[in-house]
Design an enzyme around this catalytic site. Sequence first.
Site, mmCIF file in Angstrom:
data_model
loop_
_atom_site.group_PDB
_atom_site.id
_atom_site.type_symbol
_atom_site.label_atom_id
_atom_site.label_comp_id
_atom_site.label_asym_id
_atom_site.label_seq_id
_atom_site.Cartn_x
_atom_site.Cartn_y
_atom_site.Cartn_z
ATOM 1 N N ASP A 130 -8.664 4.631 0.450
ATOM 2 C CA ASP A 130 -8.569 3.341 -0.120
ATOM 3 C C ASP A 130 -9.577 3.547 -1.143
ATOM 4 O O ASP A 130 -10.740 3.548 -0.978
ATOM 5 C CB ASP A 130 -8.816 2.421 1.076
ATOM 6 C CG ASP A 130 -7.397 1.988 1.555
ATOM 7 O OD1 ASP A 130 -6.307 2.000 0.821
ATOM 8 O OD2 ASP A 130 -7.469 1.452 2.432
ATOM 9 N N GLU A 153 -4.323 -1.714 -3.458
ATOM 10 C CA GLU A 153 -3.426 -3.035 -2.909
ATOM 11 C C GLU A 153 -2.918 -3.776 -4.274
ATOM 12 O O GLU A 153 -3.678 -4.075 -5.168
ATOM 13 C CB GLU A 153 -4.197 -3.794 -2.081
ATOM 14 C CG GLU A 153 -4.459 -3.042 -0.706
ATOM 15 C CD GLU A 153 -5.277 -4.432 -0.002
ATOM 16 O OE1 GLU A 153 -5.313 -5.119 -0.112
ATOM 17 O OE2 GLU A 153 -5.777 -3.588 1.298
ATOM 18 N N ASP A 172 -9.482 1.097 4.407
ATOM 19 C CA ASP A 172 -10.509 0.446 4.308
ATOM 20 C C ASP A 172 -10.342 -0.665 5.731
ATOM 21 O O ASP A 172 -11.412 -1.234 5.866
ATOM 22 C CB ASP A 172 -10.846 -0.387 3.108
ATOM 23 C CG ASP A 172 -9.593 -1.322 2.773
ATOM 24 O OD1 ASP A 172 -8.284 -1.216 3.393
ATOM 25 O OD2 ASP A 172 -9.605 -1.967 1.816
ATOM 26 N N SER A 173 -9.381 -0.307 6.257
ATOM 27 C CA SER A 173 -9.278 -0.928 7.654
ATOM 28 C C SER A 173 -10.515 -0.423 8.682
ATOM 29 O O SER A 173 -10.651 -1.157 9.573
ATOM 30 C CB SER A 173 -7.972 -0.783 8.364
ATOM 31 O OG SER A 173 -7.646 0.825 8.431
ATOM 32 N N GLU A 180 3.582 -3.112 3.973
ATOM 33 C CA GLU A 180 3.157 -3.549 5.260
ATOM 34 C C GLU A 180 3.605 -4.976 5.445
ATOM 35 O O GLU A 180 3.562 -5.860 4.596
ATOM 36 C CB GLU A 180 1.507 -3.507 4.831
ATOM 37 C CG GLU A 180 0.862 -4.218 6.150
ATOM 38 C CD GLU A 180 -0.588 -3.966 6.301
ATOM 39 O OE1 GLU A 180 -1.089 -3.207 5.362
ATOM 40 O OE2 GLU A 180 -1.373 -4.316 7.279
ATOM 41 N N LYS A 213 -5.486 4.843 -2.582
ATOM 42 C CA LYS A 213 -4.361 3.783 -2.406
ATOM 43 C C LYS A 213 -5.106 2.433 -3.142
ATOM 44 O O LYS A 213 -6.152 2.118 -2.879
ATOM 45 C CB LYS A 213 -4.160 3.614 -1.212
ATOM 46 C CG LYS A 213 -3.129 2.685 -0.800
ATOM 47 C CD LYS A 213 -2.571 2.532 0.499
ATOM 48 C CE LYS A 213 -3.572 2.308 1.534
ATOM 49 N NZ LYS A 213 -4.078 0.882 1.749
HETATM 50 O O1 KIV Z 1 -6.370 0.376 5.307
HETATM 51 C C1 KIV Z 1 -5.449 0.686 6.086
HETATM 52 O O2 KIV Z 1 -5.582 1.218 7.136
HETATM 53 C C2 KIV Z 1 -4.268 0.382 5.349
HETATM 54 C C3 KIV Z 1 -3.263 0.613 6.226
HETATM 55 C C4 KIV Z 1 -3.017 -0.535 7.253
HETATM 56 C C5 KIV Z 1 -1.874 1.118 5.401
HETATM 57 O O3 KIV Z 1 -4.201 0.100 4.269
#
Ligand code: KIV
Length: 257
Positions: A86, A118, A42-43, A185, A116
């Site tokens: 994510d 968090e 989600d970055s 992270e 993924k």
């Molecule tokens: O969203 C993302 O790119 C991430 C990485 C920083 C691991 O979660």
Amino acid sequence: MLPSELVKYKNSSQKIIALTAWDSISGSLAEASEADIVLVGDSLAMVCLGYKSTLPITLDNMIYHANSVSRGFSKKIEDQPLIVCDMPFLTYQCGENKAVQYAGKIIQNTFAKAVKIEGAEPEIQNVISRLIRMGIPVMGHLGLTPQNYLNLGFKKQGENLESQERIKREASILEKLGCFSIVLEHIPESLAKEIQNELKIPTIGIGAGDFCDGQVRVTADLLGLNDEQPPFCKPIIEGKKLLREKLKEWVTSQKLS
Ligand code: KIV
């Protein structure tokens, strides 16, 4: 590769390498680099869509971008990197039923084989356990968790004993719940090393030193495409500067031609 196969890299001489991607070009670059995992992180809200945090990105946005990424792949399906997508903000914070529905939508509508998530607060633990039981593999993410930046900022985590103990405890809980790997992270290298040693599942670090079983990078950071660079990622080229100069040269030459 299936998520469960990643465990073969635990303590092996070969590290797991994960790169993020957000469209077909970055997906194609990540595949060609032979990264093991392509993370549709989600970055992308920040590095591709120009938001100041990851909070505004939606489930439909993530599905749209995950599909653009896989359209950039050209290898045979069995040789393609594992796609992990994510779960964006508010898709797993509102209870287990919604989380199953939203994670299921990702799995059903993209080529991702895992999601993924968090954090490891008790509510999140319930969600992770339910998703795994329902057949959706989960990668954990501890340390700096950008979806919680309004509480924690984008700061390094695990800087005091209490925080270190919490992250260690949470890593072991995520393993027990059945996560197939955990992203660590922006935490001290010594803490990441301890966690790497204690767990049987692979740890994948970003800003967590050299001792994890793998490394993940936001590809835009690695290529120097952003104006602001996180302190823990040294770009391998100054991509934005280079591209800007070359484009300007071309535009100028065309204006004068
Ligand atoms: O969203 C993302 O790119 C991430 C990485 C920083 C691991 O979660």
